[in-house]
Write a protein that holds these residues in place. Structure first.
Motif, PDB file in Angstrom:
ATOM      1  N   SER A 117       9.216  -4.683  -1.888  1.00 57.26           N
ATOM      2  CA  SER A 117      10.229  -5.581  -1.993  1.00 57.26           C
ATOM      3  C   SER A 117      11.565  -5.126  -1.526  1.00 57.26           C
ATOM      4  CB  SER A 117      10.360  -6.166  -3.434  1.00 57.26           C
ATOM      5  OG  SER A 117       9.640  -6.703  -4.237  1.00 57.26           O
ATOM      6  N   VAL A 118      11.863  -3.643  -1.866  1.00 57.09           N
ATOM      7  CA  VAL A 118      13.027  -2.913  -1.404  1.00 57.09           C
ATOM      8  C   VAL A 118      12.864  -2.904   0.018  1.00 57.09           C
ATOM      9  CG1 VAL A 118      14.134  -0.800  -1.493  1.00 57.09           C
ATOM     10  CG2 VAL A 118      13.056  -1.803  -3.567  1.00 57.09           C
ATOM     11  N   ALA A 119      11.758  -2.571   0.597  1.00 58.00           N
ATOM     12  CA  ALA A 119      11.632  -2.287   2.078  1.00 58.00           C
ATOM     13  C   ALA A 119      11.750  -3.564   2.818  1.00 58.00           C
ATOM     14  CB  ALA A 119      10.375  -1.947   2.511  1.00 58.00           C
ATOM     15  N   LEU A 120      11.396  -4.706   2.395  1.00 56.61           N
ATOM     16  CA  LEU A 120      11.630  -5.765   3.071  1.00 56.61           C
ATOM     17  C   LEU A 120      13.017  -6.496   2.921  1.00 56.61           C
ATOM     18  CD1 LEU A 120       8.524  -7.934   1.605  1.00 56.61           C
ATOM     19  CD2 LEU A 120       8.980  -7.737   3.957  1.00 56.61           C
ATOM     20  N   GLY A 121      13.921  -5.940   2.004  1.00 56.42           N
ATOM     21  CA  GLY A 121      15.135  -6.455   1.942  1.00 56.42           C
ATOM     22  C   GLY A 121      15.983  -5.522   2.832  1.00 56.42           C
ATOM     23  N   ALA A 122      15.541  -4.198   2.980  1.00 54.61           N
ATOM     24  CA  ALA A 122      16.168  -3.431   4.003  1.00 54.61           C
ATOM     25  C   ALA A 122      15.999  -4.036   5.377  1.00 54.61           C
ATOM     26  CB  ALA A 122      15.729  -1.974   3.922  1.00 54.61           C
ATOM     27  N   ALA A 123      14.670  -4.306   5.750  1.00 54.48           N
ATOM     28  CA  ALA A 123      14.204  -4.992   7.077  1.00 54.48           C
ATOM     29  C   ALA A 123      15.080  -6.375   7.406  1.00 54.48           C
ATOM     30  CB  ALA A 123      12.703  -5.233   7.005  1.00 54.48           C
ATOM     31  N   GLN A 124      15.201  -7.204   6.311  1.00 54.59           N
ATOM     32  CA  GLN A 124      15.848  -8.345   6.543  1.00 54.59           C
ATOM     33  C   GLN A 124      17.424  -8.023   6.640  1.00 54.59           C
ATOM     34  OE1 GLN A 124      15.075 -10.939   3.027  1.00 54.59           O
ATOM     35  NE2 GLN A 124      14.412 -12.386   4.788  1.00 54.59           N
ATOM     36  N   ALA A 125      17.974  -6.943   6.124  1.00 55.92           N
ATOM     37  CA  ALA A 125      19.355  -6.738   6.124  1.00 55.92           C
ATOM     38  C   ALA A 125      19.515  -5.931   7.651  1.00 55.92           C
ATOM     39  CB  ALA A 125      19.869  -5.592   5.254  1.00 55.92           C
ATOM     40  N   LYS A 132       8.971 -15.474   5.276  1.00 61.32           N
ATOM     41  CA  LYS A 132      10.493 -15.235   5.991  1.00 61.32           C
ATOM     42  C   LYS A 132      10.350 -14.679   7.529  1.00 61.32           C
ATOM     43  CE  LYS A 132      12.212 -17.153   2.397  1.00 61.32           C
ATOM     44  NZ  LYS A 132      12.657 -18.514   2.748  1.00 61.32           N
ATOM     45  N   LYS A 133       9.135 -14.212   8.056  1.00 63.01           N
ATOM     46  CA  LYS A 133       8.757 -13.752   9.106  1.00 63.01           C
ATOM     47  C   LYS A 133       9.519 -12.391   9.378  1.00 63.01           C
ATOM     48  CE  LYS A 133       7.737 -18.016  11.689  1.00 63.01           C
ATOM     49  NZ  LYS A 133       7.276 -18.814  10.664  1.00 63.01           N
ATOM     50  N   VAL A 134       9.479 -11.340   8.362  1.00 62.52           N
ATOM     51  CA  VAL A 134      10.002 -10.291   8.725  1.00 62.52           C
ATOM     52  C   VAL A 134       9.203  -9.253   9.383  1.00 62.52           C
ATOM     53  CG1 VAL A 134      11.170  -8.501   7.083  1.00 62.52           C
ATOM     54  CG2 VAL A 134      10.976 -10.529   6.148  1.00 62.52           C
ATOM     55  N   ASP A 135       9.437  -9.350  10.592  1.00 58.80           N
ATOM     56  CA  ASP A 135       8.490  -8.661  11.673  1.00 58.80           C
ATOM     57  C   ASP A 135       8.929  -7.367  12.001  1.00 58.80           C
ATOM     58  OD1 ASP A 135      10.632  -9.534  13.057  1.00 58.80           O
ATOM     59  OD2 ASP A 135       9.299 -10.876  14.352  1.00 58.80           O
ATOM     60  N   ASN A 136       9.955  -6.679  11.324  1.00 60.37           N
ATOM     61  CA  ASN A 136      10.449  -5.375  11.751  1.00 60.37           C
ATOM     62  C   ASN A 136      10.055  -4.423  10.640  1.00 60.37           C
ATOM     63  OD1 ASN A 136      12.277  -6.728   9.999  1.00 60.37           O
ATOM     64  ND2 ASN A 136      13.826  -5.621  10.751  1.00 60.37           N
ATOM     65  N   ILE A 137       8.888  -4.676  10.000  1.00 56.84           N
ATOM     66  CA  ILE A 137       8.533  -3.794   8.875  1.00 56.84           C
ATOM     67  C   ILE A 137       6.887  -3.402   9.063  1.00 56.84           C
ATOM     68  CG2 ILE A 137       7.683  -5.668   7.431  1.00 56.84           C
ATOM     69  CD1 ILE A 137       8.641  -3.920   5.074  1.00 56.84           C
ATOM     70  N   ILE A 138       6.552  -2.189   8.803  1.00 59.09           N
ATOM     71  CA  ILE A 138       5.273  -1.682   8.864  1.00 59.09           C
ATOM     72  C   ILE A 138       5.052  -1.166   7.372  1.00 59.09           C
ATOM     73  CG2 ILE A 138       3.684   0.028   9.863  1.00 59.09           C
ATOM     74  CD1 ILE A 138       5.350  -0.191  12.542  1.00 59.09           C
ATOM     75  N   ALA A 139       4.082  -1.784   6.671  1.00 56.85           N
ATOM     76  CA  ALA A 139       3.871  -1.236   5.370  1.00 56.85           C
ATOM     77  C   ALA A 139       2.455  -0.805   5.454  1.00 56.85           C
ATOM     78  CB  ALA A 139       3.598  -2.436   4.281  1.00 56.85           C
ATOM     79  N   THR A 140       2.059   0.618   4.962  1.00 57.94           N
ATOM     80  CA  THR A 140       1.030   1.149   4.974  1.00 57.94           C
ATOM     81  C   THR A 140       0.592   1.511   3.643  1.00 57.94           C
ATOM     82  OG1 THR A 140       1.649   2.545   7.098  1.00 57.94           O
ATOM     83  CG2 THR A 140      -0.093   3.396   5.716  1.00 57.94           C
ATOM     84  N   ILE A 141      -1.037   1.181   3.367  1.00 56.82           N
ATOM     85  CA  ILE A 141      -1.415   1.379   2.247  1.00 56.82           C
ATOM     86  C   ILE A 141      -2.329   2.623   2.408  1.00 56.82           C
ATOM     87  CG2 ILE A 141      -2.986   0.204   0.413  1.00 56.82           C
ATOM     88  CD1 ILE A 141      -0.512  -1.489   1.478  1.00 56.82           C
ATOM     89  N   ASP A 142      -1.955   3.525   1.330  1.00 53.56           N
ATOM     90  CA  ASP A 142      -3.064   4.976   1.372  1.00 53.56           C
ATOM     91  C   ASP A 142      -4.174   4.414   0.573  1.00 53.56           C
ATOM     92  OD1 ASP A 142      -4.090   7.238   1.026  1.00 53.56           O
ATOM     93  OD2 ASP A 142      -2.891   8.019  -0.837  1.00 53.56           O
ATOM     94  N   TYR A 143      -5.086   4.235   1.521  1.00 53.40           N
ATOM     95  CA  TYR A 143      -6.555   3.473   0.914  1.00 53.40           C
ATOM     96  C   TYR A 143      -7.436   4.398   0.757  1.00 53.40           C
ATOM     97  CZ  TYR A 143      -9.381  -0.728   0.634  1.00 53.40           C
ATOM     98  OH  TYR A 143     -10.109  -2.038   0.359  1.00 53.40           O
ATOM     99  N   ASN A 144      -7.511   5.348  -0.432  1.00 55.93           N
ATOM    100  CA  ASN A 144      -8.295   6.394  -0.870  1.00 55.93           C
ATOM    101  C   ASN A 144      -9.260   6.003  -1.912  1.00 55.93           C
ATOM    102  OD1 ASN A 144      -7.037   6.276  -3.316  1.00 55.93           O
ATOM    103  ND2 ASN A 144      -5.697   8.127  -2.656  1.00 55.93           N
TER     104      ASN A 144
END
Length: 283
Positions: free
Chosen positions: A126-134, A168-180
């Motif tokens: 949520s925080v990262a998406l807010g920053a990306a929208q900003a 909201k088409k927030v297309d300037n974010i790259i979210a990585t999942i540590d898939y261990n």
């Protein structure tokens, strides 16, 4: 800071040495996930992300990173120190009274590189998406990166954020999942299975990339660069990065047992023997 691959591989080993020494010194912390994410952090700060020093909280016209699963702070702190955000010697204060290096990252002490307090799982996206929208509102073309644990995806707020990012088409974010595949109480499949995570993320409207070799530095750099090339196309980007908890230390790998347990003296000696370098620069 731009380094070649061999330098970054050596730095990855040094960061692993930092991690086990930090948690051993205070008999507290989370080595397992930290060790598993070393290549991600080394790739991000050593090759992929565009950032400026000295650090500014606003981060205008530079890429931003948000750590959502804040308990893996040892790898975050070591990476920041090794890339000159603050002195390496400060790693010796990890989890001590009055230290800026709390068990979970905080902002009130002004530690360079930390833009949000994290550790309460599920909130970082949520925080990262807010920053990306900003950034979009500011006309800033930079990218926002975030990292999440796979067990963290059992939190409902994550799925609200995933839905929002696509809608909201927030297309300037790259979210990585540590898939261990592991979390504090056991394997994620046993605690609460994530099912077909790739298909779920796609169904939520995200572009999904996957890398099976998440502890291969060159592979991690490649998948992050691929993700960068996919930004700006109307969809947020997610990476499923398969890693090994406790990577690099034989007795920590293959189990969830070292999620939040520090090595004793004998175990530390064994770990450091497995993490040899031509030039060791321990703090």
């Amino acid at each position: 800071m731009s380094k070649n691959i061999e330098e970054l591989k050596s730095l990855s080993t040094q960061i692993r040495r930092d991690i086990v020494r930090m948690v051993h010194a205070v008999n507290s912390g989370h080595p397992g996930g930290s060790l598993g994410c070393v290549e991600y952090f080394t790739a991000l700060y050593g090759k992929v992300m565009n950032y400026n020093l000295p650090f500014t909280m606003e981060g205008k016209n530079e890429d931003l990173f948000f750590l959502s699963n804040g308990h893996i702070s040892p790898v975050f702190y070591s990476t920041l120190a090794r890339f000159n955000f603050f002195p390496v010697a400060e790693l010796a204060t990890f989890r001590k009274l009055d230290s800026r290096l709390q068990g979970h990252p905080t902002t009130h002490e002004g530690l360079p590189g930390i833009r949000v307090a994290s550790g309460s799982l599920g909130q970082g996206l949520s925080v990262a998406l807010g920053a990306a929208q900003a950034k979009k509102l500011d006309g800033d073309k930079s990218i926002v990166y975030s990292l999440h644990g796979d067990g963290e995806l059992q939190e409902g707020q994550i799925w609200e954020a995933l839905m929002y990012g696509a809608a909201k088409k927030v297309d300037n974010i790259i979210a990585t999942i540590d898939y261990n595949g592991r979390q504090i109480d056991g394997d994620t499949d046993d605690v609460l299975s994530l099912g077909d995570l790739h298909a779920k993320l796609e169904a939520f409207g995200w572009l999904v990339l996957e890398e099976k070799n998440g502890n291969d530095l060159e592979a991690v750099i490649a998948i992050l660069e691929k993700a960068k090339s996919e930004t700006g196309n109307g969809k947020p980007v997610a990476i499923l990065l398969h890693t090994e908890m406790g990577q690099g230390i034989d007795y920590m790998m293959g189990s969830h047992a070292w999620h939040g347990k520090a090595p004793n003296d004998e175990q530390l000696t064994s770990a450091l023997q497995q993490l040899q370098l031509d030039e060791i620069t321990d703090y």
